[in-house]
Write a protein that holds these residues in place. Structure first.
Motif, short mmCIF file in Angstrom:
data_model
loop_
_atom_site.label_atom_id
_atom_site.label_comp_id
_atom_site.label_asym_id
_atom_site.label_seq_id
_atom_site.Cartn_x
_atom_site.Cartn_y
_atom_site.Cartn_z
N SER A 46 0.85 -1.20 0.00
CA SER A 46 0.00 0.00 0.00
C SER A 46 0.88 1.25 0.00
O SER A 46 2.07 1.19 0.32
N GLN A 47 0.27 2.36 -0.31
CA GLN A 47 0.99 3.63 -0.29
C GLN A 47 1.49 3.92 1.13
O GLN A 47 2.61 4.39 1.31
N GLU A 48 0.68 3.63 2.13
CA GLU A 48 1.07 3.89 3.51
C GLU A 48 2.31 3.10 3.91
O GLU A 48 3.22 3.63 4.55
N LYS A 49 2.35 1.83 3.53
CA LYS A 49 3.52 1.00 3.86
C LYS A 49 4.75 1.47 3.09
O LYS A 49 5.85 1.49 3.63
N ILE A 60 17.48 4.40 -2.72
CA ILE A 60 16.17 4.07 -3.28
C ILE A 60 16.18 4.29 -4.79
O ILE A 60 16.72 5.28 -5.28
N ASN A 61 15.54 3.36 -5.51
CA ASN A 61 15.38 3.48 -6.96
C ASN A 61 13.89 3.33 -7.25
O ASN A 61 13.29 2.32 -6.89
N ILE A 62 13.28 4.34 -7.89
CA ILE A 62 11.82 4.40 -8.03
C ILE A 62 11.43 4.66 -9.48
O ILE A 62 11.99 5.53 -10.14
N PHE A 63 10.41 3.92 -9.95
CA PHE A 63 9.83 4.14 -11.27
C PHE A 63 8.31 4.17 -11.18
O PHE A 63 7.72 3.33 -10.49
N GLY A 64 7.71 5.11 -11.88
CA GLY A 64 6.26 5.15 -12.02
C GLY A 64 5.63 6.34 -11.32
O GLY A 64 6.14 6.84 -10.32
N LYS A 65 4.52 6.78 -11.86
CA LYS A 65 3.82 7.96 -11.34
C LYS A 65 3.39 7.78 -9.88
O LYS A 65 3.62 8.64 -9.04
N LYS A 66 2.76 6.64 -9.57
CA LYS A 66 2.29 6.41 -8.19
C LYS A 66 3.46 6.29 -7.22
O LYS A 66 3.44 6.87 -6.14
N ALA A 67 4.46 5.52 -7.61
CA ALA A 67 5.60 5.28 -6.73
C ALA A 67 6.38 6.57 -6.47
O ALA A 67 6.72 6.88 -5.32
N VAL A 68 6.64 7.34 -7.51
CA VAL A 68 7.38 8.60 -7.34
C VAL A 68 6.55 9.59 -6.54
O VAL A 68 7.07 10.28 -5.65
#
Length: 96
Positions: A46-49, A60-68
């Protein structure tokens, strides 16, 4: 979103990406990035976790609209430091 934690010795890398990006290859100019299952497909969270884990992470390595967006929301990433590769948001964090 998928989150996977990689540990090697004292080093830990958190990989976070939007679910639909797994297996995609992004190309733009001389940049090619493969969003592999091996590196990114861990636990669906979830977003909270995600916010809880990102807040304490150092690499940290992040991809995507929601994740970023998640990383920006919790203050881990400044929105001005988000890169777009082939229309996909990307951010990296290295804390020393």
């Amino acid at each position: 979103m998928y989150l996977k934690i990689h540990k090697s010795g004292d080093s830990t890398i958190v990989a976070l990406c939007d679910r639909e990006l797994i297996g995609k290859t992004l190309k733009e100019g001389n940049i090619t990035v493969k969003i592999t299952e091996d590196f990114y497909k861990g636990e669906l969270i979830s977003q909270e976790k995600a916010i809880d884990i990102l807040s304490g992470a150092t690499n940290i390595n992040i991809f995507g609209k929601k994740a970023v967006s998640c990383a920006v929301e919790c203050g881990v990433v400044d929105k001005n430091n988000v890169k777009i590769i082939n229309e996909v948001a990307h951010a990296q964090v290295f804390r020393i």
